[in-house]
Design an enzyme around this catalytic site. Structure first.
Site, PDB file in Angstrom:
ATOM      1  N   CYS A   1      -0.391   3.621   1.755  1.00  0.00           N
ATOM      2  CA  CYS A   1      -0.038   3.364   0.448  1.00  0.00           C
ATOM      3  C   CYS A   1      -0.405   1.911  -0.167  1.00  0.00           C
ATOM      4  O   CYS A   1      -0.856   1.090   0.750  1.00  0.00           O
ATOM      5  CB  CYS A   1       1.354   3.828   0.148  1.00  0.00           C
TER       6      CYS A   1
ATOM      7  N   ALA B   1       1.569  -0.582   2.041  1.00  0.00           N
ATOM      8  CA  ALA B   1       0.915  -1.029   3.297  1.00  0.00           C
ATOM      9  C   ALA B   1      -0.447  -2.028   2.983  1.00  0.00           C
ATOM     10  O   ALA B   1      -0.126  -3.077   3.779  1.00  0.00           O
ATOM     11  CB  ALA B   1       0.469   0.454   3.858  1.00  0.00           C
TER      12      ALA B   1
END
Lengths: 464, 571
Positions: B77, B80
């Site tokens: 995501c 991240a």
């Protein structure tokens, strides 16, 4: 040089809002792990891609095994309009391409905050013909801002009962018990099955990750390996004579649900780690097998006692710091006290009402010598501060303890989740009498190696 | 016309029927119609056409588009990409994750970014994980108060020079104003406090998070410290010091006499970022994750940027020469040639040793936004061929080259990621650097150039963007690669299929693989993987088609006897 150079002892200020080096992680990963313990099930994370990616990565790093799970891949649009379209498409893709028998959906902080209604969406999927005959979609609500990983495990396991368990007759199958093993390793689940079988009982262990997360190398990747509790077995849990739930935080909810739904009586016990906890498990099984304990089990117990009596001097008066999941910590503390190691510091970030009371019961008269902390602010930073103020001989917990271990020169026995840098935990059980032998062997190895590394040359010993 | 001399190149040696077309059809075969339509645009045959003017035309890859829910993607995501990738490797910023515990926990030390602090007195917070650990009450009533308190507590305990705040999914939904809270705390504490709105649902992959990280570092940190830097000073952008890569590059640059002002962000510090605008050249390693910073620095301060690659011995030599060529100084050129000369003999020796053991074997790479391209260099130095590759989160320019940038359609997911408007800084813009760049450009030196992965890959190879698990499994079954490069989520399923898998995100405890010594490490690692004896022992001897345990030849009792026996058998 030190790795955690900013951690200092002295006066410890209570923190209100900041968690540093947590002794817990969030709910959904527990739900994913539990769902992997259903045969031919694909866990599905209803949220952003990162949740699924992080959970799969962490589980894979711990087990050194493939961890298959799908995600609803939320975008900004789905966060505004809800994730229904994403989940419907996911269900279609998963059943078409991967063909599991079950999709086990768990929610995330994102989908919970939006308020997506999973049963309503799977109803819709069913109406649209996206769920093939004989297949099913189950779910558990696992918002990351409530509870912790064990809570997610408990919720998904309770979900299995809600969706599948059935009572088909008022008479129960007398020699069959359900065992809810709690969040333990695949090897532990295999060992629990072995113990129940040795006691002459049939069992349905659920969830069951043995032969799912400890698969042999065959040159083939099985998307759905041979292990896992089958849907048929899950249905049959409603007809078993009793349920034994191991570890209240992880397993109580499903056992209670099964009692309420199907009238199957349950006993909730601590995880059978250590002598006393395993004794209780055997005594509970004895209720249903006519009171027999086979020689095999008695011998295993005897070997454990033998190890403790022979090695007692090396355990005696040592101190340990422990962190991890509450169910594990209670039983581990009891085992340590059995061999006269004091569990001096015990820390868990996972909330749950009964933990402190249970710790009190285990510690009894030694309560005043021990610091136990649970919930917000109960983290590895705090534990390290305690250690700075007064050292211990041993650390028992997950891989993150290696930073404290190196800085403070305290040996670490890896136990719990996650273990990212070693193997062994997936192969060798720590439950039961044999498991206790394994644990004590690890502890002894750590203590003796420490002595060998640090003693003066003239005190360097050859024999015990 | 096609670049390939033969038509229907095969991806499986010895089986002419396994062409890219055949494999592609198999990968797409079982998808529902809507999914298939989407994936068709992301699974592309590298059909390289030459125009009459010699220009190269490549097929379009529908990269940086949404992942179809349920396909089992590699992607993570936005959070991240922002916290995990870009800000994670900086050691002296306290990174507080505002959200429930998981996001912070999973990005705690898991990327193997190494860092080196000179002494115990220097800050290093990378071993710490900070979270506001939001509970239900915060979701209902808002978490701003808790965040403010958490920042205060972090300050009291750690006294860092900067604190960064990262928003997770629920924070965006409940509307906590992390930027306002950060601004207030900055004022109150007198240190830099800034926030990233990097909620996981933004964009379609980690890539959105890279962009958001670039923007905020540019806005809040770069340009704070105007300390002058030397004439041969550079920033290394997009190098994250996985397994110690940055250490190797730092050493090479130092020996060449090139001053490294900052690295974004391997082995980096806050002060390096603050001073980055004073470097004279930006060298971009991972184009995908950091090109925004390179562009913005150029616009605001005049520093030109070039693409480099320190993965592969030849690429490393080429990159060092390219930097020297820009500065155009005899002494520097001599330094660079001396260092290359010192390093290369060992490389050649290693190639002589490992190449015969690896040549002709085939690799596939599905990773990152640069690595799936850069690592092809190392495989080709071993005589290995890359038959299929793809990125996890890259954009079209990383596949097809930057010349396609003007033609990329901005979709709704990308439009939501802020594009900073940057103008030249009236005081700090270095006209001299711009002029130097212009002059060098006239002389034929190329800036801002990246041709992407496909131009370097062979014609008729397979390009798969955002590969799914089912595609990976089918690809392996059909083409049986000798090594598969991906990440931890793929590693064990690939290995279960009897194919060794190299993690190119984290290097599996290995590395460094950058520079000359890194290349040698990599050759050795790949040799280990493709020649490990264990792969031929998977089948039990009692199962059909495997070598039996019984041997009809006499058993030797010593190594000498065995050698004699072998010689007599061979002759």
């Amino acid at each position: 040089m030190t790795l955690l150079r900013h951690t200092r002892g002295g006066e410890i200020t209570e923190r209100q809002a900041l968690t540093i080096n947590p002794a817990k992680t969030c709910q959904p990963i527990g739900a994913m792990y539990a769902a992997l313990g259903i045969h031919r099930c694909l866990p599905h994370s209803h949220g952003s891609q990162g949740c699924c990616s992080y959970h799969r990565s962490t589980l894979s790093r711990h087990y050194k095994e493939p961890v298959m799970a799908a995600t609803s891949s939320f975008t900004e649009g789905s966060s505004v309009f809800g994730g229904q379209a994403n989940l419907l498409q996911a269900i279609d893709n998963i059943f078409t391409v991967y063909q599991p028998d079950v999709i086990a959906v768990h929610t995330t902080c994102l989908s919970e905050t939006i308020g997506d209604d999973i049963p309503q969406i799977s109803e819709k999927a069913s109406e649209k013909g996206l769920i093939p005959d004989g297949k099913c979609v189950i779910h558990a609500s696992t918002p990351s801002y409530v509870g912790a990983a064990p809570t997610g495990f408990a919720n998904m396991t309770a979900g299995m009962v809600k969706y599948f368990s059935k009572s088909t007759s008022p008479t129960k199958v007398a020699d069959r018990v359900n065992v809810i093993p709690g969040w333990v390793e695949p090897a532990d689940m295999r060992e629990i099955k072995r113990i129940v079988a040795a006691m002459g009982l049939e069992s349905i262990v659920f969830p069951d990750t043995s032969d799912v997360l400890d698969c042999p190398q065959t040159g083939m990747h099985e998307m759905f390996p041979k292990g896992g509790v089958t849907v048929e077995q899950l249905r049959a849990t409603g007809d078993s004579a009793a349920t034994i739930a191991l570890g209240p935080i992880c397993s109580d909810a499903a056992a209670v649900e099964l009692t309420n739904k199907c009238g199957v009586p349950h006993t909730t016990l601590p995880l059978p780690i250590g002598l006393e906890a395993t004794d209780r498990f055997i005594l509970a099984l004895r209720e249903y097998n006519g009171g027999l304990v086979p020689q095999e089990i008695t011998d295993e117990r005897g070997r454990l006692i033998d190890l403790i009596t022979d090695m007692h001097q090396y355990f005696y008066n040592k101190t340990a710091a422990l962190w991890g999941d509450p169910d594990q910590l209670v039983s581990l503390s009891e085992l340590l006290l059995t061999v006269d190691i004091l569990p001096k510091y015990v820390v868990t970030g996972t909330p749950g009402k009964k933990f402190l009371r249970r710790m009190g019961e285990v510690l009894q008269e030694r309560k005043s010598e021990v610091q136990v902390r649970q919930g917000t602010g109960a983290d590895l930073f705090l534990m390290h501060q305690w250690i700075k103020n007064e050292k211990v001989d041993l650390l028992i917990g997950n891989t993150y303890g290696k930073y404290i271990s190196r800085d403070e020169g305290i040996p670490l026995v890896r136990h719990g989740f996650p273990i990212l840098d070693r193997v062994g935990h997936q192969f060798f059980p720590t439950v039961g009498y044999r498991g206790a032998i394994r644990l004590l062997e690890q502890i002894l190895e750590a203590l003796m190696q420490r002595q060998d590394d640090q003693c003066s040359e003239e005190r360097f010993e050859l024999t015990m | 016309m096609s670049e390939s001399s033969t038509t229907g190149d095969t991806l499986l040696s010895g089986d002419a029927s396994v062409t890219a077309t055949v494999v592609r059809e198999e990968l797409l075969r079982d998808y529902p119609a809507k999914t298939k339509k989407k994936r068709e645009k992301q699974i592309v045959i590298n059909d390289k056409q030459r125009g009459e003017d010699g220009s190269l035309h490549l097929p379009v890859v529908a990269a940086n588009t949404r992942t179809v829910p349920g396909i089992i993607t590699q992607r993570g995501c936005c959070y991240a990409g922002c916290k995990g990738v870009i800000l994670g490797p900086t050691r002296d910023i306290v990174n507080i994750v505002h959200g429930p515990i998981g996001c912070s926990f999973y990005s705690w030390l898991t990327r193997r970014n190494q860092t080196h602090t000179p002494t115990d007195e220097h800050d290093n917070f990378m071993t710490y994980c900070f979270s506001t650990d939001m509970t239900e009450e915060n979701i209902i009533f808002g978490g701003e108060k808790r965040l403010r308190q958490a920042i205060q507590e972090a300050y009291d305990l750690f006294h860092p020079k900067a604190i960064a705040v990262f928003s997770t999914c629920p924070v965006g939904l409940i509307g906590d104003d992390v930027h306002q809270v950060s601004a207030e705390m900055k004022k109150q504490l007198g240190i830099n406090v800034f926030a990233f709105s990097c909620e996981g649902y933004k964009g379609v992959s980690q890539s959105a998070g890279h962009h958001i990280a670039n923007n905020q570092i540019f806005k809040h940190v770069i340009g704070e410290d105007d300390t002058e830097r030397s004439q041969w000073s550079i920033n290394l952008l997009g190098e994250y010091n996985i397994g110690g890569d940055a250490f190797v590059i730092e050493d090479l640059l130092e020996r060449c006499g090139i001053e490294l002002v900052s690295t974004f962000s391997g082995n980096s510090t806050y002060d390096q970022f603050a001073n980055a605008h004073m470097a004279r050249l930006n060298a971009v390693m991972c184009h995908r994750s950091i090109n925004y910073v390179a562009d913005m620095i150029e616009k605001k301060y005049g520093t030109p940027w070039i693409k480099v690659n320190f993965i592969g011995a030849n690429a490393t030599a080429k990159s060092l020469r390219k930097i020297a060529e820009y500065f155009d100084d005899r002494k520097l050129t001599e330094n660079v040639e001396r260092v290359i000369g010192e390093e290369f003999p060992a490389v050649v020796e290693a190639q002589r040793k490992y190449r015969p053991r690896c040549a002709g074997k085939r690799a596939v790479l599905f990773v990152g936004g640069s690595r799936a391209h850069h690592y092809q260099e190392l495989f080709s130095e071993l005589g290995m061929e890359t038959i299929a590759a793809g990125y996890e989160f890259a954009h079209r320019d990383d596949y097809e080259g930057r010349q396609v940038l003007p033609t990329i359609k901005i979709d709704a997911d990308s439009r939501n990621i802020e594009e900073l408007r940057v103008d030249a800084d009236q005081e700090k813009f270095r006209e001299s650097d711009r002029q130097k760049g212009l002059k060098r450009e006239e002389q034929g030196y190329t800036f801002r150039e990246y041709d992407g992965m496909m131009a370097e890959m062979k014609d008729q190879t397979l390009i798969i963007d955002d590969i799914s698990h089912s595609e990976a499994e089918r690809l392996i079954k059909m083409v049986r690669p000798d090594v598969f490069c991906a990440g931890i989520k793929e590693k064990y399923s690939v290995q279960k299929m009897g194919v060794p898998c190299k993690q190119l995100h984290s290097y599996d405890y290995g590395g460094p693989y950058a520079g000359f010594t890194g290349a040698i490490n990599f050759y050795e690692e790949i040799d280990r993987m493709v020649n490990a004896r264990i792969w031929s022992r998977v089948q039990p001897p009692w199962e059909n088609g495997s070598p039996g345990t019984e041997s009809s030849s006499p058993s030797p009792t010593s190594l000498e006897e065995m050698e004699e026996l072998e010689e007599s058998t061979n002759s």
